[in-house]
Every structure is written in C-alpha cells, then in structure tokens.
Write a protein that holds these residues in place. Structure first.
Motif, PDB file in Angstrom:
ATOM      1  N   TYR A 196       2.847   3.773  -0.257  1.00  0.00           N
ATOM      2  CA  TYR A 196       2.078   2.637  -0.762  1.00  0.00           C
ATOM      3  C   TYR A 196       0.741   2.992  -0.718  1.00  0.00           C
ATOM      4  O   TYR A 196       0.265   3.460   0.288  1.00  0.00           O
ATOM      5  N   ARG A 197       0.102   2.844  -1.764  1.00  0.00           N
ATOM      6  CA  ARG A 197      -1.508   3.321  -1.899  1.00  0.00           C
ATOM      7  C   ARG A 197      -2.298   2.019  -2.490  1.00  0.00           C
ATOM      8  O   ARG A 197      -1.976   1.285  -3.445  1.00  0.00           O
ATOM      9  N   LEU A 198      -3.293   1.986  -2.029  1.00  0.00           N
ATOM     10  CA  LEU A 198      -4.296   1.052  -2.564  1.00  0.00           C
ATOM     11  C   LEU A 198      -4.994   1.417  -3.935  1.00  0.00           C
ATOM     12  O   LEU A 198      -5.337   2.630  -4.035  1.00  0.00           O
ATOM     13  N   ASP A 199      -4.777   0.422  -4.768  1.00  0.00           N
ATOM     14  CA  ASP A 199      -5.447   0.808  -6.315  1.00  0.00           C
ATOM     15  C   ASP A 199      -5.967  -0.361  -6.740  1.00  0.00           C
ATOM     16  O   ASP A 199      -5.525  -1.591  -6.969  1.00  0.00           O
ATOM     17  N   GLY A 200      -7.405  -0.542  -6.494  1.00  0.00           N
ATOM     18  CA  GLY A 200      -8.251  -1.786  -6.937  1.00  0.00           C
ATOM     19  C   GLY A 200      -7.899  -2.898  -6.096  1.00  0.00           C
ATOM     20  O   GLY A 200      -7.838  -4.055  -6.590  1.00  0.00           O
ATOM     21  N   GLY A 201      -7.672  -2.776  -4.733  1.00  0.00           N
ATOM     22  CA  GLY A 201      -7.306  -3.838  -3.792  1.00  0.00           C
ATOM     23  C   GLY A 201      -5.909  -4.403  -3.877  1.00  0.00           C
ATOM     24  O   GLY A 201      -5.589  -5.068  -3.052  1.00  0.00           O
ATOM     25  N   ALA A 202      -5.134  -3.614  -4.712  1.00  0.00           N
ATOM     26  CA  ALA A 202      -3.633  -4.026  -4.736  1.00  0.00           C
ATOM     27  C   ALA A 202      -2.796  -2.907  -4.243  1.00  0.00           C
ATOM     28  O   ALA A 202      -3.251  -1.710  -4.409  1.00  0.00           O
ATOM     29  N   TRP A 203      -1.678  -3.179  -3.706  1.00  0.00           N
ATOM     30  CA  TRP A 203      -0.679  -2.086  -3.036  1.00  0.00           C
ATOM     31  C   TRP A 203      -0.042  -1.742  -4.274  1.00  0.00           C
ATOM     32  O   TRP A 203       0.900  -2.623  -4.944  1.00  0.00           O
ATOM     33  N   VAL A 204       0.414  -0.096  -4.525  1.00  0.00           N
ATOM     34  CA  VAL A 204       1.023   0.294  -5.443  1.00  0.00           C
ATOM     35  C   VAL A 204       2.422   1.058  -4.911  1.00  0.00           C
ATOM     36  O   VAL A 204       1.818   1.790  -3.746  1.00  0.00           O
ATOM     37  N   ARG A 205       3.549   0.660  -4.878  1.00  0.00           N
ATOM     38  CA  ARG A 205       4.671   1.198  -4.417  1.00  0.00           C
ATOM     39  C   ARG A 205       5.189   2.159  -5.463  1.00  0.00           C
ATOM     40  O   ARG A 205       5.551   1.848  -6.384  1.00  0.00           O
ATOM     41  N   GLU A 206       5.479   3.567  -4.775  1.00  0.00           N
ATOM     42  CA  GLU A 206       6.039   4.485  -5.725  1.00  0.00           C
ATOM     43  C   GLU A 206       6.833   5.430  -4.727  1.00  0.00           C
ATOM     44  O   GLU A 206       6.750   5.501  -3.520  1.00  0.00           O
ATOM     45  N   ARG A 207       7.934   5.879  -5.429  1.00  0.00           N
ATOM     46  CA  ARG A 207       8.778   6.904  -4.730  1.00  0.00           C
ATOM     47  C   ARG A 207       8.382   8.245  -4.742  1.00  0.00           C
ATOM     48  O   ARG A 207       8.059   8.684  -5.836  1.00  0.00           O
ATOM     49  N   LEU A 208       8.468   9.145  -3.661  1.00  0.00           N
ATOM     50  CA  LEU A 208       8.182  10.355  -3.626  1.00  0.00           C
ATOM     51  C   LEU A 208       9.451  11.535  -3.374  1.00  0.00           C
ATOM     52  O   LEU A 208      10.273  10.857  -2.907  1.00  0.00           O
ATOM     53  N   ALA A 209       9.603  12.425  -4.061  1.00  0.00           N
ATOM     54  CA  ALA A 209      10.699  13.422  -3.922  1.00  0.00           C
ATOM     55  C   ALA A 209      10.551  13.634  -2.420  1.00  0.00           C
ATOM     56  O   ALA A 209       9.630  13.991  -1.966  1.00  0.00           O
ATOM     57  N   PRO A 210      11.854  14.023  -1.931  1.00  0.00           N
ATOM     58  CA  PRO A 210      11.843  14.148  -0.385  1.00  0.00           C
ATOM     59  C   PRO A 210      11.531  15.801  -0.226  1.00  0.00           C
ATOM     60  O   PRO A 210      11.524  16.585  -1.051  1.00  0.00           O
TER      61      PRO A 210
END
Length: 210
Positions: A196-210
């Motif tokens: 989860y990373r902040l982008d413009g004050g909102a949380w963006v959820r994304e999957r990372l490769a292990p």
C-alpha cells in the motif's frame, strides 16, 4: 552445519486482494489481533531500521506501544543511537515478523516525536523499576561494566523514591506511514506480497512479485 539446506514450506494461509482491507491500518489491526489471539510470542515486537549521517543503516528490536490513524508509536531514549540517527534523518522502516503465522509486515515513513503529554502518561504507567532504568541507563554509550548500571539505578532510586519523573532524554516516537507491505508465506516460494502506498492522499494497493 549446512545452513543452505535449511528449508521450510509456507502453507498456512494466503493473502488475496479481495480478502485484504483497502485500508492498510485496518489490515494491520486485523493481523495484529490474529497474532495476539494465536499467542505468538511477543506479537508487539518490531524491528526499527534507521540510517545515520554516514549512510550506515542500523536495526534494533523495540515494542510497539500504540497505533492509530496518526501512526505507529514506541518509546525510547532520545540520546540512543536510533535517537541520534532520527535527529539527522527522520525516516525509518519497521518490521513485524510473526513466524508462527508465516507473516511479515513492513512499514516505512517519516518519524516525529510524540506529544510530551503522551510521553508523560505512558512513562507514568510503567513499572517503577523501568522508570528508574530510564534514568540509570545512558543508552548506546560505552560503560565500564554492569556495575555502573546497578550503581546508577541505586542512586536514582534513592533520589526519586516512588515518583521518578520522565527524563528529558526519554519519550515517544511516531512513524507516520507512507508505505505498508503485507507478506504471507506461500508454497514454492510464490509468496503473497501486497503493498500500500500513498498517492495523492489515497492508498493504492498493488501486488509485488515475491
């Protein structure tokens, strides 16, 4: 000893986008509650990583003492190595490793000191020996022997009796997260990682490769 041959297959659980919370704080609260309910040893223990002015990183284990929408809180000696490094570079990374649940949580962000009244309230709630210890230990400094600590503890115990005040060099830190990562071990090393990373004050959820 063949360390390279030590292996474990992680098969306890999964972490799916549809099952995880859209808010990382709520996801963290869910996992922390599950770690406590599972009686994981010291579920509140976390590694704190800081970087000094020389660019060298250092880590240590501390105990989380609170969390809310403002951030993650712990208490320590401001004159310790981590305190000195945070004064120069006020960013840190935290990591929880709940090995019994095959889970890791990583949190990154800016660090600030907590409000003095919050530090006062927590310090007053600590056992007496711990309050005396905060005065007795010049954390991270070289000392001749353990006898120095014992002598310091005796001196401050005699001086403050049952009411030691909070030392000016001791108090809370709050990490304000801008990045969270939740790691769930999976079979064949195809682990689940949600960031989860902040982008413009909102949380963006994304999957990372292990």
């Amino acid at each position: 000893m063949d360390l390279a041959a030590l292996r474990k297959s992680y098969e306890r659980d999964a972490l799916d986008e549809t099952a995880s919370d859209a808010d990382p704080l709520r996801q963290f609260e869910r996992w922390m509650t599950q770690a406590i309910d599972a009686q994981v040893p010291e579920p509140n223990a976390m590694t704190v990583a800081t970087v000094g002015a020389d660019g060298r990183p250092s880590t240590r284990v501390v105990l989380i003492k609170g969390f809310d929408a403002r951030g993650i809180v712990w208490y320590t000696n401001y004159d310790s190595r981590k305190g000195r490094e945070l004064a120069v570079n006020p960013y840190a990374a935290l990591q929880f490793h709940w090995i019994e649940l095959e889970r890791v949580v990583r949190i990154e962000g800016r660090v600030e000191k907590t409000e003095p009244e919050l530090s006062d309230a927590y310090f007053a709630s600590r056992p007496l020996d711990s309050r005396i210890g905060a005065w007795a230990s010049p954390q991270s400094q070289v000392i001749p022997s353990r006898a120095t600590l014992v002598a310091n503890a005796a001196k401050y115990a005699a001086s403050f009796a049952l009411s030691p005040p909070r030392p000016p060099h001791w108090g809370g830190y709050r990490l304000v997260p801008d990045t969270w990562e939740f790691w769930q071990g999976r079979k064949s090393r195809l682990h689940d990682r949600l960031r989860y990373r902040l982008d413009g004050g909102a949380w963006v959820r994304e999957r990372l490769a292990p």
